[in-house]
Design a protein around this motif. Structure first.
Motif, PDB file in Angstrom:
ATOM      1  N   ALA A 166       4.694   6.965  -7.104  1.00 41.08           N
ATOM      2  CA  ALA A 166       4.291   5.560  -6.962  1.00 41.08           C
ATOM      3  C   ALA A 166       3.266   5.228  -8.016  1.00 41.08           C
ATOM      4  N   GLN A 167       3.085   3.922  -8.200  1.00 40.27           N
ATOM      5  CA  GLN A 167       2.059   3.524  -9.166  1.00 40.27           C
ATOM      6  C   GLN A 167       0.669   3.737  -8.575  1.00 40.27           C
ATOM      7  N   THR A 168      -0.335   3.593  -9.417  1.00 40.13           N
ATOM      8  CA  THR A 168      -1.689   3.880  -8.968  1.00 40.13           C
ATOM      9  C   THR A 168      -2.098   2.942  -7.818  1.00 40.13           C
ATOM     10  N   GLY A 169      -2.816   3.502  -6.865  1.00 42.41           N
ATOM     11  CA  GLY A 169      -3.331   2.706  -5.749  1.00 42.41           C
ATOM     12  C   GLY A 169      -2.321   2.439  -4.646  1.00 42.41           C
ATOM     13  N   ALA A 170      -1.114   3.004  -4.736  1.00 38.76           N
ATOM     14  CA  ALA A 170      -0.078   2.714  -3.739  1.00 38.76           C
ATOM     15  C   ALA A 170      -0.293   3.489  -2.442  1.00 38.76           C
ATOM     16  N   GLY A 171      -1.044   4.605  -2.523  1.00 41.28           N
ATOM     17  CA  GLY A 171      -1.326   5.367  -1.310  1.00 41.28           C
ATOM     18  C   GLY A 171      -0.764   6.777  -1.317  1.00 41.28           C
ATOM     19  N   LYS A 172      -0.516   7.340  -2.499  1.00 37.01           N
ATOM     20  CA  LYS A 172       0.060   8.691  -2.586  1.00 37.01           C
ATOM     21  C   LYS A 172      -0.896   9.741  -2.024  1.00 37.01           C
ATOM     22  N   SER A 173      -2.146   9.714  -2.494  1.00 38.69           N
ATOM     23  CA  SER A 173      -3.086  10.763  -2.098  1.00 38.69           C
ATOM     24  C   SER A 173      -3.431  10.655  -0.615  1.00 38.69           C
ATOM     25  N   TYR A 174      -3.521   9.429  -0.114  1.00 37.82           N
ATOM     26  CA  TYR A 174      -3.763   9.217   1.313  1.00 37.82           C
ATOM     27  C   TYR A 174      -2.663   9.925   2.106  1.00 37.82           C
ATOM     28  N   THR A 411       2.996  11.956  -8.697  1.00 44.49           N
ATOM     29  CA  THR A 411       2.893  11.345 -10.029  1.00 44.49           C
ATOM     30  C   THR A 411       2.939   9.826  -9.985  1.00 44.49           C
ATOM     31  N   GLN A 412       2.194   9.217 -10.920  1.00 42.78           N
ATOM     32  CA  GLN A 412       2.285   7.761 -11.114  1.00 42.78           C
ATOM     33  C   GLN A 412       3.323   7.452 -12.174  1.00 42.78           C
ATOM     34  N   ARG A 413       3.677   8.440 -12.991  1.00 36.34           N
ATOM     35  CA  ARG A 413       4.536   8.175 -14.132  1.00 36.34           C
ATOM     36  C   ARG A 413       5.789   9.057 -14.100  1.00 36.34           C
ATOM     37  N   ASN A 461       4.183  -2.692   0.189  1.00 36.01           N
ATOM     38  CA  ASN A 461       2.734  -2.887   0.202  1.00 36.01           C
ATOM     39  C   ASN A 461       2.034  -1.540   0.130  1.00 36.01           C
ATOM     40  N   LYS A 462       0.729  -1.585  -0.065  1.00 34.92           N
ATOM     41  CA  LYS A 462      -0.066  -0.347  -0.088  1.00 34.92           C
ATOM     42  C   LYS A 462       0.169   0.431   1.216  1.00 34.92           C
ATOM     43  N   GLY A 463       0.411   1.719   1.097  1.00 32.65           N
ATOM     44  CA  GLY A 463       0.594   2.543   2.298  1.00 32.65           C
ATOM     45  C   GLY A 463       2.010   2.519   2.862  1.00 32.65           C
ATOM     46  N   GLU A 464       2.929   1.794   2.204  1.00 32.73           N
ATOM     47  CA  GLU A 464       4.321   1.785   2.686  1.00 32.73           C
ATOM     48  C   GLU A 464       5.156   2.689   1.790  1.00 32.73           C
ATOM     49  N   VAL A 478       8.608   3.556   5.906  1.00 33.07           N
ATOM     50  CA  VAL A 478       7.509   3.873   6.808  1.00 33.07           C
ATOM     51  C   VAL A 478       6.194   3.274   6.351  1.00 33.07           C
ATOM     52  N   LYS A 479       5.425   2.809   7.336  1.00 35.74           N
ATOM     53  CA  LYS A 479       4.038   2.406   7.070  1.00 35.74           C
ATOM     54  C   LYS A 479       3.203   3.627   7.435  1.00 35.74           C
ATOM     55  N   VAL A 480       2.569   4.210   6.434  1.00 35.15           N
ATOM     56  CA  VAL A 480       1.842   5.466   6.632  1.00 35.15           C
ATOM     57  C   VAL A 480       0.540   5.197   7.387  1.00 35.15           C
ATOM     58  N   THR A 481       0.313   5.930   8.476  1.00 35.04           N
ATOM     59  CA  THR A 481      -0.940   5.743   9.235  1.00 35.04           C
ATOM     60  C   THR A 481      -1.370   7.072   9.828  1.00 35.04           C
ATOM     61  N   ALA A 486     -11.503  12.384   5.599  1.00 36.04           N
ATOM     62  CA  ALA A 486     -11.975  11.389   4.636  1.00 36.04           C
ATOM     63  C   ALA A 486     -11.243  11.570   3.313  1.00 36.04           C
ATOM     64  N   GLU A 487     -11.149  10.483   2.553  1.00 37.35           N
ATOM     65  CA  GLU A 487     -10.499  10.565   1.245  1.00 37.35           C
ATOM     66  C   GLU A 487     -11.553  10.782   0.175  1.00 37.35           C
ATOM     67  N   GLY A 488     -11.117  11.383  -0.917  1.00 43.09           N
ATOM     68  CA  GLY A 488     -12.050  11.563  -2.026  1.00 43.09           C
ATOM     69  C   GLY A 488     -11.969  10.401  -2.995  1.00 43.09           C
ATOM     70  N   GLY A 489     -10.744   9.871  -3.147  1.00 39.55           N
ATOM     71  CA  GLY A 489     -10.554   8.908  -4.237  1.00 39.55           C
ATOM     72  C   GLY A 489     -10.271   7.511  -3.768  1.00 39.55           C
ATOM     73  N   SER A 490     -10.848   7.103  -2.618  1.00 39.09           N
ATOM     74  CA  SER A 490     -10.478   5.777  -2.129  1.00 39.09           C
ATOM     75  C   SER A 490     -11.044   4.702  -3.068  1.00 39.09           C
ATOM     76  N   ASP A 491     -10.404   3.519  -3.016  1.00 37.64           N
ATOM     77  CA  ASP A 491     -10.812   2.420  -3.904  1.00 37.64           C
ATOM     78  C   ASP A 491     -12.261   2.034  -3.649  1.00 37.64           C
ATOM     79  N   ILE A 492     -12.969   1.675  -4.727  1.00 36.30           N
ATOM     80  CA  ILE A 492     -14.333   1.211  -4.508  1.00 36.30           C
ATOM     81  C   ILE A 492     -14.300  -0.287  -4.224  1.00 36.30           C
TER      82      ILE A 492
HETATM   83  N1  LIG Z   1      -1.542   4.162   4.573  1.00 35.57           N
HETATM   84  C1  LIG Z   1      -2.717   3.653   4.255  1.00 35.57           C
HETATM   85  N2  LIG Z   1      -3.462   3.005   5.159  1.00 35.57           N
HETATM   86  C2  LIG Z   1      -4.651   2.480   4.831  1.00 35.57           C
HETATM   87  N3  LIG Z   1      -5.210   2.556   3.607  1.00 35.57           N
HETATM   88  C3  LIG Z   1      -4.513   3.173   2.658  1.00 35.57           C
HETATM   89  C4  LIG Z   1      -3.242   3.763   2.929  1.00 35.57           C
HETATM   90  N4  LIG Z   1      -2.794   4.334   1.807  1.00 35.57           N
HETATM   91  C5  LIG Z   1      -3.736   4.116   0.884  1.00 35.57           C
HETATM   92  N5  LIG Z   1      -4.759   3.423   1.381  1.00 35.57           N
HETATM   93  C6  LIG Z   1      -5.945   3.006   0.634  1.00 35.57           C
HETATM   94  O1  LIG Z   1      -5.543   2.534  -0.646  1.00 35.57           O
HETATM   95  C7  LIG Z   1      -6.357   3.046  -1.673  1.00 35.57           C
HETATM   96  C8  LIG Z   1      -5.517   3.789  -2.708  1.00 35.57           C
HETATM   97  O2  LIG Z   1      -4.884   4.885  -2.071  1.00 35.57           O
HETATM   98  P1  LIG Z   1      -4.641   6.263  -2.809  1.00 35.57           P
HETATM   99  O3  LIG Z   1      -5.886   6.741  -3.444  1.00 35.57           O
HETATM  100  O4  LIG Z   1      -3.986   7.160  -1.827  1.00 35.57           O
HETATM  101  O5  LIG Z   1      -3.622   5.783  -3.936  1.00 35.57           O
HETATM  102  P2  LIG Z   1      -2.859   6.672  -5.025  1.00 35.57           P
HETATM  103  O6  LIG Z   1      -1.440   6.229  -5.002  1.00 35.57           O
HETATM  104  O7  LIG Z   1      -3.139   8.101  -4.793  1.00 35.57           O
HETATM  105  O8  LIG Z   1      -3.530   6.161  -6.380  1.00 35.57           O
HETATM  106  P3  LIG Z   1      -3.767   6.998  -7.755  1.00 35.57           P
HETATM  107  O9  LIG Z   1      -2.423   7.104  -8.407  1.00 35.57           O
HETATM  108  O10 LIG Z   1      -4.676   6.099  -8.532  1.00 35.57           O
HETATM  109  O11 LIG Z   1      -4.355   8.307  -7.415  1.00 35.57           O
HETATM  110  C9  LIG Z   1      -7.409   3.915  -0.995  1.00 35.57           C
HETATM  111  O12 LIG Z   1      -8.598   3.158  -0.869  1.00 35.57           O
HETATM  112  C10 LIG Z   1      -6.829   4.211   0.352  1.00 35.57           C
HETATM  113  O13 LIG Z   1      -7.815   4.326   1.340  1.00 35.57           O
END
Ligand SMILES: Nc1ncnc2c1ncn2[C@@H]1O[C@H](COP(=O)(O)OP(=O)(O)OP(=O)(O)O)[C@@H](O)[C@H]1O
Ligand SMILES: [Mg+2]
Length: 527
Positions: A166-174, A411-413, A461-464, A478-481, A486-492
């Motif tokens: 997925a692209q950056t910020g989509a929720g992969k690491s979560y 991967t994002q790419r 959407n983010k997390g889907e 799926v909507k991931v929940t 805690a996350e290390g790289g959550s958005d600021i």
């Molecule tokens: N399923 C979810 N429910 C709630 N918040 C989420 C979910 N998935 C991601 N987020 C939030 O969205 C933000 C980005 O998520 P995450 O860091 O997992 O993205 P990523 O795809 O790993 O981005 P990157 O490619 O930049 O590493 C974080 O702040 C995270 O808390």
């Protein structure tokens, strides 16, 4: 089965993969809604069996023959004011399959018939498709369109390597954090290569309390890295990760220095200096040795100095290595925090760890399944730039499953990941992607992704996530929940961060104003 609400009838031509239906404005099922066609006659040899076929809405259309684009605005206004313009509703759906007596999903080989009634699929049926055995499967969220239905993935899906794209910020690491949180207590051995400190907080929950998995997690950190986002205390403690320079093969040393084979004289100078070193030594000892040689007019030693100097500054050197045996213990998650390290040394750590783990696996010394999480996989298994780790990653991608070594590539790419590696991942979790090049790469490497799912990628959407391949019985949206740690790289929060910056700037302004006032006062008193 208690059927859900009736939404309409199947019409026109029906085949075994898709059909059209007519509904109305009151009852129409939205796009992505699950439908059931009860009692489809499925032919098995001479026998007929009635099966309930699950389908999903892929398209929904409102139309009116009366209110058409052929009319002028004036004509339309007259028409709309005089006649009801209730639009007709039809839709298209794709067949997902039916469950056989073993609970496996089968695609029907007989088509439903036009005129057949169509219902909203009841949650109990969806659970049979998407919520496998809670004992042995991992719950990662809920169906996007049906939040009451849990989605569970089957650990056997990891046998075919998993790509999380997925692209950056989509929720992969979560999501990957959530999977690890559940896979670990089941007994998994997991090594995470973490270039952005995304997984360093798995031991604590969002309130800073210890998680249930805390005792099974070890975060390894090179001690010399400065300015980390989270201190060792903030992540619940870390182990020191060092490399004993003197244990390196000479070729590995030259490769880290960036000195090619053909620079024979510089290599010779370094070899001579190394021969003078004994026991455990560091790059700084080699540097001193070369300096001494340079002072005695050895020009090659002089030329070697800057290469060794660069490596000397890597914040990783120590007197011991982490033995691979320590990382491959059962029910242990080792996060190797690579943040703040130079690219060459990151690649080295990855390649060496994989090589050592692979040697254990192929010599029969790896007793339990080993899951390897590789974030930023496009940097290590790059299509264009062969990295030091490329070969071993390819090897594990193609043969790992025979030796219980399973990759989870993030991967994002996807367009930049080596095709051989990506196509060996037969289970995929794909989240939001909008870049056409990456969409095409997904298209090319993910056979199980149908055209309609592919078209859905930019709309997620983010997390889907869309899950295809062997993790689920049938592709799931799926909507991931449910992540606990805690996350290390959550958005600021940029607004909050800017407020803090503004306050700091105002404090600095105030401080410099008062310093100037004092100076002015001092200057005046000098008069
Ligand atoms: N399923 C979810 N429910 C709630 N918040 C989420 C979910 N998935 C991601 N987020 C939030 O969205 C933000 C980005 O998520 P995450 O860091 O997992 O993205 P990523 O795809 O790993 O981005 P990157 O490619 O930049 O590493 C974080 O702040 C995270 O808390
Ligand atoms: Mg991430």
């Amino acid at each position: 089965m208690n059927l859900g609400e009736k939404v309409g009838y199947i019409v026109d031509e029906v085949d075994t993969a898709r059909f059209t239906f007519v509904s109305d404005r009151q009852r129409y099922p939205p796009r992505h809604e699950y439908l059931v066609i009860p009692g489809v006659k499925e032919r098995e040899g001479e026998e007929f069996r009635e099966v309930d076929v699950l389908a999903q809405v892929t398209r929904l259309v409102n139309y009116s023959e009366l209110v058409s684009q052929q009319l002028s605005l004036r004509e339309l206004e007259v028409l709309i004011s005089r006649y009801p313009t209730d639009p007709k509703v039809y839709g298209e759906a794709k067949i997902l399959g039916y469950l056989d007596e073993n609970g496996d999903v089968k695609l029907p080989r007989s088509a439903a018939v036009p005129g057949q009634e169509l219902f909203i699929a009841p949650s109990s049926l969806l659970e049979e498709f998407f919520s496998e055995d809670p004992e042995n499967c991992i719950e990662i969220g809920r169906l996007i369109t049906r939040p009451d239905v849990p989605v569970r993935i089957h650990p056997n899906g990891f046998r075919r390597h998993v790509a999380v794209i997925a692209q950056t910020g989509a929720g992969k690491s979560y999501l990957v954090g959530l999977i690890l949180e559940k896979l670990l207590p089941m007994g998994a051995t997991i090594i995470v290569f973490d270039p952005n400190s995304d997984y360093v907080r798995l031991k604590l929950d969002k309130d800073g309390n210890k998680t249930d998995i805390a005792d099974f997690v070890t975060v390894y950190r090179p001690p010399g890295v400065k300015g980390r986002r989270f201190s060792d205390e903030e992540i619940g403690g870390a182990e020191s990760y060092t490399i004993n320079f003197s244990s390196l093969e000479r070729e590995d040393m030259f490769s880290l220095f960036g000195i090619p084979d053909k620079w024979v004289r510089i290599r010779d100078a370094i070899e001579t200096a190394l021969d003078n070193l004994h026991g455990i030594y560091q790059p700084s000892d080699l540097y001193r040795e070369l300096e001494e040689m340079a002072q005695n007019n050895d020009g090659d030693a002089q030329r070697a100095l800057p290469y060794v100097r660069r490596v000397m500054d890597f914040p990783i050197w120590g007197s011991k290595d982490i033995p691979i045996e320590e990382l491959i213990k059962p029910r242990k998650l080792s996060v190797i925090d690579l943040a703040g390290l130079q690219r060459d040394i990151m690649q080295y750590i990855l390649e060496r760890t994989l090589r050592e783990a692979w040697n254990k696996a192929t010599s029969g010394e790896l007793e339990y399944p080993l899951f390897i999480v590789m974030e930023e996989a496009h940097n290590y298994a790059s299509k264009k730039n062969k990295s030091r780790a490329s070969d071993i990653i390819k090897r594990i991608a193609s043969e790992g499953r025979k030796f219980k070594v399973f990759l989870i590539l993030v991967t994002q790419r996807p367009g930049k990941v080596d095709d051989d590696v990506l196509s060996q991942c037969n289970s995929q979790i794909i989240m939001r992607i909008t870049n056409p090049v990456d969409m095409q790469a997904v298209r090319n490497s993910v056979e199980a992704l149908s055209q309609d799912l592919f078209e859905d990628l930019p709309g997620l959407n983010k997390g889907e996530a869309i899950i295809v391949g062997e993790l689920t019985k049938t592709p799931a949206m799926v909507k991931v929940t449910g992540r606990i740690s805690a996350e290390g790289g959550s958005d600021i929060d940029v607004v909050e961060a800017l407020k803090a910056a503004k306050k700091a700037a105002e404090t600095l302004d105030a401080a410099s104003t008062s310093i100037e006032e004092i100076r002015e006062g001092e200057t005046r008193s000098e008069w």
